[in-house]
Design a protein around this motif. Structure first.
Motif, short mmCIF file in Angstrom:
data_model
loop_
_atom_site.label_atom_id
_atom_site.label_comp_id
_atom_site.label_asym_id
_atom_site.label_seq_id
_atom_site.Cartn_x
_atom_site.Cartn_y
_atom_site.Cartn_z
N LEU A 70 0.83 -1.21 0.00
CA LEU A 70 0.00 0.00 0.00
C LEU A 70 0.86 1.26 0.00
O LEU A 70 0.51 2.26 -0.62
CB LEU A 70 -0.93 0.01 1.21
N PHE A 71 2.00 1.22 0.72
CA PHE A 71 2.91 2.35 0.70
C PHE A 71 3.40 2.59 -0.73
O PHE A 71 3.44 3.73 -1.20
CB PHE A 71 4.09 2.11 1.64
N CYS B 127 -4.30 11.82 -1.86
CA CYS B 127 -4.59 10.44 -1.46
C CYS B 127 -3.31 9.62 -1.34
O CYS B 127 -3.11 8.90 -0.36
CB CYS B 127 -5.54 9.79 -2.46
N GLY B 128 -2.42 9.75 -2.30
CA GLY B 128 -1.16 9.02 -2.24
C GLY B 128 -0.32 9.43 -1.04
O GLY B 128 0.25 8.58 -0.34
N ALA B 129 -0.24 10.73 -0.78
CA ALA B 129 0.54 11.22 0.36
C ALA B 129 -0.06 10.75 1.68
O ALA B 129 0.67 10.31 2.59
CB ALA B 129 0.62 12.74 0.32
N LEU B 130 -1.38 10.83 1.80
CA LEU B 130 -2.03 10.36 3.03
C LEU B 130 -1.86 8.86 3.21
O LEU B 130 -1.63 8.39 4.34
CB LEU B 130 -3.53 10.72 3.01
N ILE C 298 0.39 4.64 6.39
CA ILE C 298 1.06 3.33 6.40
C ILE C 298 2.32 3.41 7.26
O ILE C 298 2.62 2.48 8.02
CB ILE C 298 1.38 2.86 4.97
N VAL C 299 3.05 4.51 7.18
CA VAL C 299 4.22 4.68 8.06
C VAL C 299 3.76 4.64 9.52
O VAL C 299 4.41 4.02 10.37
CB VAL C 299 4.96 5.99 7.73
N LEU D 212 5.10 2.04 12.28
CA LEU D 212 5.71 2.51 13.53
C LEU D 212 4.96 1.99 14.75
O LEU D 212 5.59 1.65 15.76
CB LEU D 212 5.76 4.04 13.53
N ARG D 213 3.64 1.93 14.68
CA ARG D 213 2.87 1.39 15.81
C ARG D 213 3.23 -0.08 16.03
O ARG D 213 3.37 -0.52 17.16
CB ARG D 213 1.36 1.54 15.54
#
Length: 170
Positions: free
Chosen positions: A102-103, A142-145, A150-151, A155-156
């Motif tokens: 997805l990233f 949309c791509g940036a969000l 996803i990052v 990280l979570r």
């Protein structure tokens, strides 16, 4: 690291809420424009020609950024049933692989939308008089969000925090 990731998630909560709020306001404006179009067509017998083209552009500004938020909330582009059927070790690997895919999709969307914005910026949308590049800005958002959220998911996972939308398993 847990505290920093939790703070990032809290900040991204505001980003997601802002996107949803702006999308809601855009939907209200879209309804008002469509009512104006119907009123103009059937009451004034003078259809405002810009409304239909503007409505198409508004729909893009609603749907695509909200799709990015959907990636964060896991109500969009998630295959939870297939992942849940896997053994626990494989679940983690498949979930990370899905997040990385997805990233990559978000990166490709943002990169190519940027190219399209640049290629079409000098052309005008008929009846609106604005740049055709605006048609591709929502895809870039949309791509940036998608990449940003996803990052956050990765990280979570790294910090040992529960996935968004799921309670902590203590």
């Amino acid at each position: 690291m847990r505290a920093a990731v939790a703070a990032l998630s809290a900040a991204l909560d505001w980003v997601a809420r802002g996107v949803i709020l702006l999308a809601g306001a855009t939907l209200v404006a879209l309804v008002v424009c469509l009512v104006w179009m119907v009123f103009g067509r059937y009451v004034l017998n003078d259809t405002p020609t810009w409304v239909e083209r503007g409505a198409l552009l508004a729909i893009l500004f609603v749907a695509l950024p909200v799709a990015g938020v959907g990636v964060r909330e896991r109500f969009h582009m998630a295959v939870e049933l297939a992942v849940a059927a896997l053994p626990p070790g494989a679940r983690t690997a498949v979930a990370i692989a899905a997040d990385l895919a997805l990233f990559a999709l978000g990166f490709i969307m943002m990169q190519w939308a940027w190219v399209l914005v640049g290629n079409y910026w000098t052309f005008r949308i008929p009846l609106l008089g604005i740049s055709q590049g605006w048609q591709f800005v929502p895809m870039m958002i949309c791509g940036a969000l998608t990449m940003l959220f996803i990052v956050e998911h990765l990280l979570r996972r790294l910090a040992g925090l529960p996935p968004l939308g799921q309670p902590a398993s203590d």
